[in-house]
Design a protein around this motif. Structure first.
Motif, PDB file in Angstrom:
ATOM      1  N   GLU A 160      23.620   1.394 -13.575  1.00  0.00           N
ATOM      2  CA  GLU A 160      24.965   0.866 -13.790  1.00  0.00           C
ATOM      3  C   GLU A 160      25.801   1.655 -12.786  1.00  0.00           C
ATOM      4  OE1 GLU A 160      27.893   0.835 -17.539  1.00  0.00           O
ATOM      5  OE2 GLU A 160      25.977  -0.202 -17.899  1.00  0.00           O
ATOM      6  N   GLU A 161      26.231   1.004 -11.735  1.00  0.00           N
ATOM      7  CA  GLU A 161      26.645   1.682 -10.518  1.00  0.00           C
ATOM      8  C   GLU A 161      27.934   2.491 -10.668  1.00  0.00           C
ATOM      9  OE1 GLU A 161      24.790   1.832  -7.870  1.00  0.00           O
ATOM     10  OE2 GLU A 161      23.310   0.310  -8.451  1.00  0.00           O
ATOM     11  N   LEU A 162      27.893   3.683 -10.108  1.00  0.00           N
ATOM     12  CA  LEU A 162      29.094   4.495  -9.964  1.00  0.00           C
ATOM     13  C   LEU A 162      29.959   3.862  -8.883  1.00  0.00           C
ATOM     14  CD1 LEU A 162      30.638   7.189 -10.553  1.00  0.00           C
ATOM     15  CD2 LEU A 162      29.301   8.184  -8.686  1.00  0.00           C
ATOM     16  N   THR A 163      31.232   3.652  -9.171  1.00  0.00           N
ATOM     17  CA  THR A 163      32.124   3.008  -8.193  1.00  0.00           C
ATOM     18  C   THR A 163      33.344   3.853  -7.851  1.00  0.00           C
ATOM     19  OG1 THR A 163      33.260   1.824  -9.996  1.00  0.00           O
ATOM     20  CG2 THR A 163      31.438   0.680  -8.900  1.00  0.00           C
ATOM     21  N   ASP A 164      33.504   4.993  -8.517  1.00  0.00           N
ATOM     22  CA  ASP A 164      34.645   5.859  -8.225  1.00  0.00           C
ATOM     23  C   ASP A 164      34.424   6.559  -6.889  1.00  0.00           C
ATOM     24  OD1 ASP A 164      35.699   8.949  -8.526  1.00  0.00           O
ATOM     25  OD2 ASP A 164      37.107   7.478  -9.333  1.00  0.00           O
ATOM     26  N   PRO A 165      35.293   6.345  -5.897  1.00  0.00           N
ATOM     27  CA  PRO A 165      35.066   6.891  -4.553  1.00  0.00           C
ATOM     28  C   PRO A 165      34.978   8.411  -4.526  1.00  0.00           C
ATOM     29  CG  PRO A 165      36.808   5.230  -4.502  1.00  0.00           C
ATOM     30  CD  PRO A 165      36.516   5.511  -5.939  1.00  0.00           C
TER      31      PRO A 165
END
Length: 316
Positions: A242-247
């Motif tokens: 479940e992908e990390l998307t926080d830059p």
């Protein structure tokens, strides 16, 4: 090229066609991304192939995964994408299940959660079994084990480093003192030697809920990394996040991976510029998984070595 029979070549073509039809029926867009890039993926434990032109005028790396390029596509607003591509990993020869070059299926779905991705993968397995084995596939037989439950059942311990170190000591799994091992070292000594080898034979298993220390580029929720691995017996077939998307968080983890590569004595790579742009533009909440298609094809046909089904096996 590893010589394959006429029948296997036909079956291999049908196998890829069935997968493509499965995704097209569900509205996924097939994508096409580079196999040769100036900067490779960051994975600390993988070694990419370096490619040079005559005279060393140009150089690049063969991809170990299309992940970064696919995330660039996600940032453009596409929500259901997949790719079947050639991937390359140095040091992958020497066992019946490893090859320096292999086919990978990687796909991403915006808005999907990890549990739904397990359901989706089970549907794909059901489709493949129906086409190649002409037998009923029972989704209820696909097991789902949390890492905590698997460690408790097969190793008799929890996920803390203290408990893992206790098992390493009791089972004499390493001569390296506990204080010189990282959490990851201790975890994999236990997991690979006591858990993975004892997963149910000739059954598919999802292993999920990894410790936060092993989150890689997955999200962390309720004290666990939102990721799973798909196995057939003790053969790993796929790895899902479940992908990390926080830059900021993602760049922080990249920095940690760079430090790990340095400690391991490996070449330290910069962060891929295209992925940085994608993170700034915004990657949607999504799930993604990479699946080794040669291993999956072998599993579906009931074989025992990639030599039987892969044109890439045993060339080095």
């Amino acid at each position: 090229m590893n010589e394959l029979s006429r029948e296997i070549l036909i079956q291999r073509s049908k196998f890829l066609s069935v997968i493509r039809n499965f995704f097209e029926e569900r509205g996924y867009l097939e994508t096409d991304t580079p196999c040769l890039k100036s900067v490779p993926s960051m994975e600390p434990y993988l070694d990419p192939f370096l490619v040079r032109s005559p005279g060393d005028r140009e150089r690049g790396y063969l991809i170990t995964s299309p992940e970064y390029s696919l995330k660039e596509i996600l940032s453009k607003g596409l929500e259901k994408i997949y790719e079947i591509t050639h991937t390359f990993r140095s040091g992958e020869e020497g066992s019946p299940y490893h090859s320096a070059e292999f086919l990978m299926l990687e796909f991403y779905t915006a808005g999907m959660k990890l549990e739904s991705l397990m359901d989706f993968c089970t549907e794909l397995l059901e489709r493949l079994f129906s086409k190649f084995r002409n037998s009923d596939f029972d989704p209820g037989r696909v097991k789902r084990w949390s890492v905590r439950d698997a460690l408790a059942k097969f190793a008799g311990c929890g996920i803390s480093k203290e408990e893992l170190d206790r098992v390493v000591s009791e089972k004499k799994l390493s001569a390296i003192p506990a204080e010189q091992r990282t959490y990851e070292d201790s975890f994999f000594l236990v997991f690979l030697n006591l858990v993975e080898v004892n997963l149910p034979e000739k059954e598919f298993t999802f292993v999920y809920g990894y410790p936060p220390e092993l989150a890689a580029l997955s999200r962390i929720r309720d004290g666990a990394a939102r990721r799973f691995e798909l196995y057939y017996g003790n053969l790993e077939l796929g790895n899902a996040f479940e992908e990390l998307t926080d830059p900021e968080e993602q760049l922080s983890r990249f920095a940690a991976e760079q430090e790990l590569r340095k400690r391991l004595g490996k070449e330290v790579f910069p962060v891929d510029g295209g992925l940085k742009r994608a993170l700034r533009e915004g990657i949607p909440d999504c799930c993604g998984i990479s699946i080794g298609l040669d291993r999956l094809f072998l599993t579906i046909l009931g074989g025992v070595s990639l030599r039987e089904i892969s044109p890439y096996y045993g060339r080095f």
